[in-house]
Design an enzyme around this catalytic site. Structure first.
Site, mmCIF file in Angstrom:
data_model
loop_
_atom_site.group_PDB
_atom_site.id
_atom_site.type_symbol
_atom_site.label_atom_id
_atom_site.label_comp_id
_atom_site.label_asym_id
_atom_site.label_seq_id
_atom_site.Cartn_x
_atom_site.Cartn_y
_atom_site.Cartn_z
ATOM 1 N N TRP A 118 0.835 -1.203 0.000
ATOM 2 C CA TRP A 118 0.000 0.000 0.000
ATOM 3 C C TRP A 118 0.873 1.257 0.000
ATOM 4 O O TRP A 118 0.521 2.272 -0.604
ATOM 5 C CB TRP A 118 -0.900 -0.009 1.233
ATOM 6 C CG TRP A 118 -1.726 1.234 1.429
ATOM 7 C CD1 TRP A 118 -2.952 1.486 0.889
ATOM 8 C CD2 TRP A 118 -1.401 2.383 2.221
ATOM 9 N NE1 TRP A 118 -3.413 2.731 1.307
ATOM 10 C CE2 TRP A 118 -2.476 3.299 2.117
ATOM 11 C CE3 TRP A 118 -0.308 2.733 3.002
ATOM 12 C CZ2 TRP A 118 -2.486 4.527 2.773
ATOM 13 C CZ3 TRP A 118 -0.310 3.959 3.663
ATOM 14 C CH2 TRP A 118 -1.383 4.837 3.543
ATOM 15 N N HIS A 119 2.024 1.185 0.663
ATOM 16 C CA HIS A 119 2.898 2.350 0.735
ATOM 17 C C HIS A 119 3.595 2.642 -0.598
ATOM 18 O O HIS A 119 3.995 3.792 -0.834
ATOM 19 C CB HIS A 119 3.957 2.159 1.821
ATOM 20 C CG HIS A 119 3.439 2.343 3.210
ATOM 21 N ND1 HIS A 119 2.767 1.344 3.888
ATOM 22 C CD2 HIS A 119 3.481 3.408 4.053
ATOM 23 C CE1 HIS A 119 2.425 1.792 5.085
ATOM 24 N NE2 HIS A 119 2.829 3.034 5.208
ATOM 25 N N GLY A 120 3.768 1.649 -1.440
ATOM 26 C CA GLY A 120 4.405 1.924 -2.722
ATOM 27 C C GLY A 120 4.723 0.657 -3.483
ATOM 28 O O GLY A 120 4.877 -0.424 -2.899
ATOM 29 N N PHE A 171 2.356 8.487 -0.835
ATOM 30 C CA PHE A 171 1.700 7.200 -0.686
ATOM 31 C C PHE A 171 0.215 7.282 -0.996
ATOM 32 O O PHE A 171 -0.462 6.295 -1.034
ATOM 33 C CB PHE A 171 1.904 6.659 0.737
ATOM 34 C CG PHE A 171 3.354 6.540 1.121
ATOM 35 C CD1 PHE A 171 4.285 6.097 0.217
ATOM 36 C CD2 PHE A 171 3.777 6.937 2.375
ATOM 37 C CE1 PHE A 171 5.629 5.992 0.560
ATOM 38 C CE2 PHE A 171 5.111 6.837 2.736
ATOM 39 C CZ PHE A 171 6.031 6.365 1.820
#
Length: 498
Positions: free
Chosen positions: A343-345, A498
């Protein structure tokens, strides 16, 4: 005449989206806009509909100033609003599952396109050894991960019959686009926020006003003074080329980044919660002194609380949680954190970071099974054992931060190599003397982080007892200090990416 036209053009540029300098809470332009916005907002205490339209328009402009024409992505509010209405009218389980699946598909499809298409193209091209796919690099819209998760929680809660659907689209758009939390959280649940939208009359108590001013001031200090200063003057330099720095400097860079990301993200959350309070709305706490944690489980009870609880409620529990045996519980934890990292990248380093925390959580849960006296939040520990747990947990978290911050896995490896193979204690005094302002700022940051909560509550209480004029003067003083120490270029919030 030309001078006048030039002034008009400069003013016009100030109000247009600038991709180099997006508007953020700590910018002077936002503070100027917010004062004007709040002045007229104060006259709408007893007119909910007018207030909602006014705030929705300002929120749309705020997103335009931070993310440009990607404001069109907020159109997801239309699809999920309609799906929510359809879920309420549908009785069959199969049809309801199809509708909630459609909502998830729309939201995750949009997120996947903007966030993971570039990664997919790179994987295919690397595997083929040629540029088989040649798409233009896709820009990641600001805040998409946050408002997509908010929108998904709305339809999932309706599907679970935990929430009644809204009947007015404006209410839903207000919830989704509300500017304090729009671009970097906290992720606010619909069932917590929706009952507040049409409150009449709007009430901002003295306590809410004082606490809001206190949180905005604390957030500005964390972000624009502590985080930006140690980032620009030390952390970025070390992580840009760790092999140029000694093991001690790399270690201080890691400690510095742990403080930087906390002050940056919790500072944004403080300002978001504070601004919401000034407008009459309550947001849940998003950070609770996470480096005071004595276990990794406790860390995730204190760090980015709105995301960790979202992942638990909508992903971990949906996978089966701890209801399908011990081994499945450990697998569910690791999968949840892996996806949380993703989800962060779209990068291997984020997946490593997420998987690493998943393994740590699984190990801690397994240890609690073997030793029942262990508690998730480090409860019932003696002071000595709790202090030891805090030190160990902090360094475990810092190890994960190395790969979270490094531009790639190889850079993270170099940081570790320098720390463990090029650590010369004789250089400590020289480094501390050469970087004394940075070390002093880091010391201030960590000391204030670890002070007892009751001390912070006393300071907040003092601000709440201060008059309106006194609060305004305090805020003006903080803004002036920020203007004196801030870097030449605006430093965007870390979680904007993000």
């Amino acid at each position: 005449m030309n001078t006048f036209a030039g002034i008009v053009e400069q003013i016009g540029r100030l109000f247009r989206y600038d991709p180099v300098n997006p508007m953020i809470f700590s910018s002077g332009f936002f503070l100027f806009l917010f004062v004007g916005f709040a002045f007229f907002y104060g006259f709408m205490r007893r007119t909910p509909l007018l207030r909602m339209v006014y705030v929705a328009l300002f929120s749309t402009y705020f997103y335009y100033k931070t993310g440009g024409w990607y404001i069109v992505l907020l159109a997801v509010s239309v699809s999920d609003f309609l799906i929510g209405r359809a879920l309420a009218r549908t009785g069959g389980d199969r049809a309801r599952k199809a509708l909630v699946a459609l909502s998830v598909l729309i939201n995750l499809g949009m997120l996947a396109y903007f966030k993971y298409t570039n990664l997919f193209i790179d994987i295919v091209n690397d595997a083929a050894g040629a540029d088989i796919l040649d798409f233009q690099q896709i820009f990641l819209p600001v805040g998409i991960s946050f408002f997509v998760f908010q929108s998904m929680s709305y339809t999932i809660d309706i599907y679970r019959r935990q929430l009644a659907p809204l009947t007015c689209w404006l209410d839903y758009y207000f919830y989704l686009s509300f500017f304090p939390q729009l671009v970097a959280g906290p992720i606010v649940r619909a069932r917590d926020f929706l009952p507040q939208i049409r409150q009449n009359p709007l009430t901002v108590t003295r306590e809410m006003f004082g606490r809001g001013i206190f949180l905005v001031m604390i957030g500005l200090v964390k972000k624009a003074i502590i985080s930006d200063y140690i980032s620009v003057n030390f952390v970025d330099r070390v992580f840009d080329n760790p092999m140029l720095y000694s093991g001690f400097e790399n270690l201080m860079g890691v400690y510095g980044y742990a403080l930087q990301i906390y002050c940056d993200f919790s500072g944004y959350s403080d300002m978001a919660i504070g601004i919401a309070l000034l407008l009459g709305f309550h947001f849940p706490k998003n950070f609770d002194s996470p480096y005071k944690s004595a276990t990794v489980t406790e860390f995730w009870h204190r760090w980015h609380i709105s995301l960790s609880t979202w992942l638990k409620d909508y992903l971990y529990i949906s996978l089966g949680g701890n209801r399908k045996g011990r081994l499945r519980t450990y697998v569910n934890l690791i999968v949840t954190m892996l996806l949380g990292g993703l989800w962060h990248g779209a990068s291997l380093r984020f997946m490593l970071w997420g998987g690493y925390h998943g393994v740590l959580l699984a190990l801690h849960k397994g240890a609690m099974t073997l030793f029942p006296r262990l508690k998730p939040a480090g409860g019932q520990m003696t002071r000595v054992w709790r202090a030891a747990g805090i030190v160990v947990t902090f360094h475990l978290v810092c190890l994960g931060w190395i790969f979270f911050r490094a531009r790639d896995v190889e850079t993270g490896r170099m940081v570790l190599e320098q720390i463990f193979t090029n650590f010369d204690p004789s250089l400590i005094a020289g480094v501390a003397a050469g970087y004394w302002p940075v070390m002093a700022m880091m010391g201030i940051g960590y000391v204030t982080h670890f002070i007892p909560q009751r001390w912070q509550d006393r300071v907040c209480g003092a601000v709440m007892r201060t008059s309106l004029v006194g609060c305004a003067l305090l805020l003006a003083l903080i803004v002036w200090v920020v203007m004196q120490v801030k870097s030449a270029n605006i430093q965007p919030f870390i979680y904007f990416q993000f």
